[in-house]
Write a protein that holds these residues in place. Structure first.
Motif, PDB file in Angstrom:
ATOM      1  N   ARG A 161       3.933   3.053  -5.644  1.00  0.00           N
ATOM      2  CA  ARG A 161       3.939   2.886  -7.095  1.00  0.00           C
ATOM      3  C   ARG A 161       5.272   3.368  -7.681  1.00  0.00           C
ATOM      4  O   ARG A 161       5.784   4.422  -7.305  1.00  0.00           O
ATOM      5  CB  ARG A 161       2.778   3.653  -7.724  1.00  0.00           C
ATOM      6  CG  ARG A 161       1.427   3.256  -7.128  1.00  0.00           C
ATOM      7  CD  ARG A 161       0.257   3.839  -7.891  1.00  0.00           C
ATOM      8  NE  ARG A 161      -1.015   3.547  -7.213  1.00  0.00           N
ATOM      9  CZ  ARG A 161      -1.643   2.380  -7.268  1.00  0.00           C
ATOM     10  NH1 ARG A 161      -1.115   1.394  -7.971  1.00  0.00           N
ATOM     11  NH2 ARG A 161      -2.779   2.187  -6.630  1.00  0.00           N
ATOM     12  N   TYR A 203       3.429  -5.152 -15.239  1.00  0.00           N
ATOM     13  CA  TYR A 203       2.111  -5.735 -15.479  1.00  0.00           C
ATOM     14  C   TYR A 203       1.362  -4.856 -16.463  1.00  0.00           C
ATOM     15  O   TYR A 203       1.160  -3.658 -16.227  1.00  0.00           O
ATOM     16  CB  TYR A 203       1.331  -5.840 -14.174  1.00  0.00           C
ATOM     17  CG  TYR A 203       2.015  -6.715 -13.137  1.00  0.00           C
ATOM     18  CD1 TYR A 203       1.667  -8.056 -13.002  1.00  0.00           C
ATOM     19  CD2 TYR A 203       2.999  -6.195 -12.300  1.00  0.00           C
ATOM     20  CE1 TYR A 203       2.281  -8.866 -12.057  1.00  0.00           C
ATOM     21  CE2 TYR A 203       3.628  -6.994 -11.360  1.00  0.00           C
ATOM     22  CZ  TYR A 203       3.264  -8.322 -11.240  1.00  0.00           C
ATOM     23  OH  TYR A 203       3.885  -9.110 -10.319  1.00  0.00           O
ATOM     24  N   ARG A 240       7.154   6.652  -7.201  1.00  0.00           N
ATOM     25  CA  ARG A 240       6.574   7.884  -7.721  1.00  0.00           C
ATOM     26  C   ARG A 240       6.795   9.075  -6.793  1.00  0.00           C
ATOM     27  O   ARG A 240       6.966  10.212  -7.253  1.00  0.00           O
ATOM     28  CB  ARG A 240       5.066   7.687  -7.962  1.00  0.00           C
ATOM     29  CG  ARG A 240       4.380   8.888  -8.616  1.00  0.00           C
ATOM     30  CD  ARG A 240       2.894   8.640  -8.818  1.00  0.00           C
ATOM     31  NE  ARG A 240       2.255   9.798  -9.425  1.00  0.00           N
ATOM     32  CZ  ARG A 240       2.190  10.028 -10.726  1.00  0.00           C
ATOM     33  NH1 ARG A 240       2.717   9.152 -11.562  1.00  0.00           N
ATOM     34  NH2 ARG A 240       1.602  11.106 -11.198  1.00  0.00           N
ATOM     35  N   SER A 257       3.206   4.493 -19.070  1.00  0.00           N
ATOM     36  CA  SER A 257       2.080   4.880 -18.218  1.00  0.00           C
ATOM     37  C   SER A 257       1.019   3.792 -18.122  1.00  0.00           C
ATOM     38  O   SER A 257       0.240   3.756 -17.161  1.00  0.00           O
ATOM     39  CB  SER A 257       1.449   6.173 -18.746  1.00  0.00           C
ATOM     40  OG  SER A 257       1.040   6.015 -20.098  1.00  0.00           O
ATOM     41  N   TRP A 259       1.716   0.667 -17.772  1.00  0.00           N
ATOM     42  CA  TRP A 259       2.326  -0.449 -17.051  1.00  0.00           C
ATOM     43  C   TRP A 259       2.315  -0.201 -15.550  1.00  0.00           C
ATOM     44  O   TRP A 259       2.482   0.920 -15.089  1.00  0.00           O
ATOM     45  CB  TRP A 259       3.771  -0.649 -17.500  1.00  0.00           C
ATOM     46  CG  TRP A 259       3.920  -1.120 -18.921  1.00  0.00           C
ATOM     47  CD1 TRP A 259       3.748  -0.377 -20.053  1.00  0.00           C
ATOM     48  CD2 TRP A 259       4.268  -2.428 -19.347  1.00  0.00           C
ATOM     49  NE1 TRP A 259       3.968  -1.139 -21.154  1.00  0.00           N
ATOM     50  CE2 TRP A 259       4.299  -2.418 -20.763  1.00  0.00           C
ATOM     51  CE3 TRP A 259       4.570  -3.607 -18.679  1.00  0.00           C
ATOM     52  CZ2 TRP A 259       4.606  -3.541 -21.511  1.00  0.00           C
ATOM     53  CZ3 TRP A 259       4.885  -4.737 -19.417  1.00  0.00           C
ATOM     54  CH2 TRP A 259       4.893  -4.700 -20.831  1.00  0.00           C
ATOM     55  N   ARG A 260       2.147  -1.280 -14.808  1.00  0.00           N
ATOM     56  CA  ARG A 260       2.308  -1.246 -13.352  1.00  0.00           C
ATOM     57  C   ARG A 260       3.644  -1.909 -13.035  1.00  0.00           C
ATOM     58  O   ARG A 260       3.847  -3.085 -13.326  1.00  0.00           O
ATOM     59  CB  ARG A 260       1.145  -1.967 -12.667  1.00  0.00           C
ATOM     60  CG  ARG A 260       1.202  -1.943 -11.153  1.00  0.00           C
ATOM     61  CD  ARG A 260      -0.173  -2.310 -10.574  1.00  0.00           C
ATOM     62  NE  ARG A 260      -0.694  -3.536 -11.150  1.00  0.00           N
ATOM     63  CZ  ARG A 260      -0.456  -4.763 -10.666  1.00  0.00           C
ATOM     64  NH1 ARG A 260       0.312  -4.907  -9.598  1.00  0.00           N
ATOM     65  NH2 ARG A 260      -0.988  -5.829 -11.236  1.00  0.00           N
ATOM     66  N   SER A 262       7.181  -2.848 -10.682  1.00  0.00           N
ATOM     67  CA  SER A 262       7.620  -3.207  -9.336  1.00  0.00           C
ATOM     68  C   SER A 262       9.032  -3.775  -9.411  1.00  0.00           C
ATOM     69  O   SER A 262       9.343  -4.554 -10.311  1.00  0.00           O
ATOM     70  CB  SER A 262       6.678  -4.240  -8.717  1.00  0.00           C
ATOM     71  OG  SER A 262       7.189  -4.697  -7.481  1.00  0.00           O
ATOM     72  N   SER A 266       5.682  -3.719  -4.110  1.00  0.00           N
ATOM     73  CA  SER A 266       4.991  -2.436  -4.087  1.00  0.00           C
ATOM     74  C   SER A 266       4.030  -2.302  -2.907  1.00  0.00           C
ATOM     75  O   SER A 266       3.285  -1.337  -2.830  1.00  0.00           O
ATOM     76  CB  SER A 266       4.211  -2.241  -5.397  1.00  0.00           C
ATOM     77  OG  SER A 266       3.294  -3.304  -5.594  1.00  0.00           O
TER      78      SER A 266
END
Length: 298
Positions: A161, A203, A240, A257, A259-260, A262, A266
């Protein structure tokens, strides 16, 4: 039929050419070519088609290759079984790991592996390239990417992540982006994308956004990126694990925080060549890494 010639055919096909087979066997290309000609003369048919760029087995050559590979692997397994009974588990494993993940996460894993299997020799390459495992004769490669190359056998190990983060002092003075587009208005600290534009995918729920980045600081040295983030030089876009301890102790805070994120993918994969014999040492290493990587799925 010459048994050694049959094994030579396997080496040529696996290597993808006479020159590479000669390099692997530490003999001249002329020697390999002569022995192949002798094998073809013995069986009475052409086994390898040669072009200016590549070689490929004929139908009969492919049949002999498959038989030869099976025989070779059975011989290697028998030799290995006898040696293991006599000496215990031993051997060597040549491993390629990503510069960042390898240094920050896998170092402890690799040390533990050596403590558990002291008679297995490890040769480690810290690099991010995936284009030619065959050239480096790598047994196992660990890579973070979106999808693994089709030509390789891949085992997915877990997820890495990314976070958008900054030192607590920087965040207090400048704030952190609240939307992916905000990364275009701050100095970004991250890894470079060799030979192509650097883009980050974000995302938010089911929505996908993509953004072109022009980093203020770009480096493959994650230790340097870590220090630059702590020095308050901008917003880090890093895995992370690079800042996990600093976040826990309050030195670094994360934004976006919801959001995902890449950049280079990932998903963490263990990669290997499909036709390369896996020794017991290599299989032990693969099982060990899969066990350690379980924490990435939790």
């Amino acid at each position: 039929m010459d048994f050694s010639g049959l094994l030579l055919l396997v080496d040529i096909v696996d290597a993808g050419g006479l020159s590479r087979a000669a390099e692997k066997l530490k003999v001249s290309r002329a020697n390999v070519s002569h022995r192949l000609q002798q094998l073809e003369k013995a069986v009475g048919v052409q086994l390898i088609r040669r072009t200016t760029r590549r070689i490929e087995p004929t139908e009969i050559g492919l049949t002999l290759y498959r038989h030869g590979k099976h025989i070779r692997d059975e011989l290697l397994a028998a030799e290995e079984a006898v040696a293991t009974l006599a000496r215990g588990l031993h051997g060597s494993v040549r491993v390629s790991v990503p510069t960042g993940f390898g240094q920050w996460v896998m170092t402890d894993w690799l040390i533990e592996f050596k403590q558990r299997f002291p008679d297995i020799s490890l040769e480690l390459l810290f690099e991010n390239r995936v284009d030619d495992l065959l050239r480096d004769e790598v047994d196992v490669a660990i890579r973070v990417m979106t999808e693994p190359p089709e030509a390789l056998v891949a085992k997915e190990l877990g997820v890495v992540r990314y976070v958008a983060c900054a030192s607590a002092a920087y965040a207090q003075a400048h704030g952190l982006p609240t939307h992916l587009d905000g990364l275009q208005r701050v100095p970004v600290i991250t890894s470079p994308a060799a030979g192509r534009e650097l883009r980050v995918a974000g995302y938010l729920g089911e929505q996908r956004h993509e953004l072109k980045l022009q980093p203020s600081i770009a480096s493959e040295n994650f230790q340097f990126l870590h220090q630059a983030i702590l020095a308050g030089l901008g917003v880090g876009l890093v895995p992370r694990y690079v800042v996990a301890q600093d976040m826990a102790e309050g030195r670094v805070v994360a934004g976006l925080s919801d959001w995902r994120l890449s950049i280079f993918g990932s998903r963490l994969f263990l990669l290997r060549m499909p036709d390369r014999y896996q020794t017991l040492a290599v299989r032990s290493f693969v099982d060990f890494i899969a066990e350690k990587a379980q924490s990435l799925r939790d």
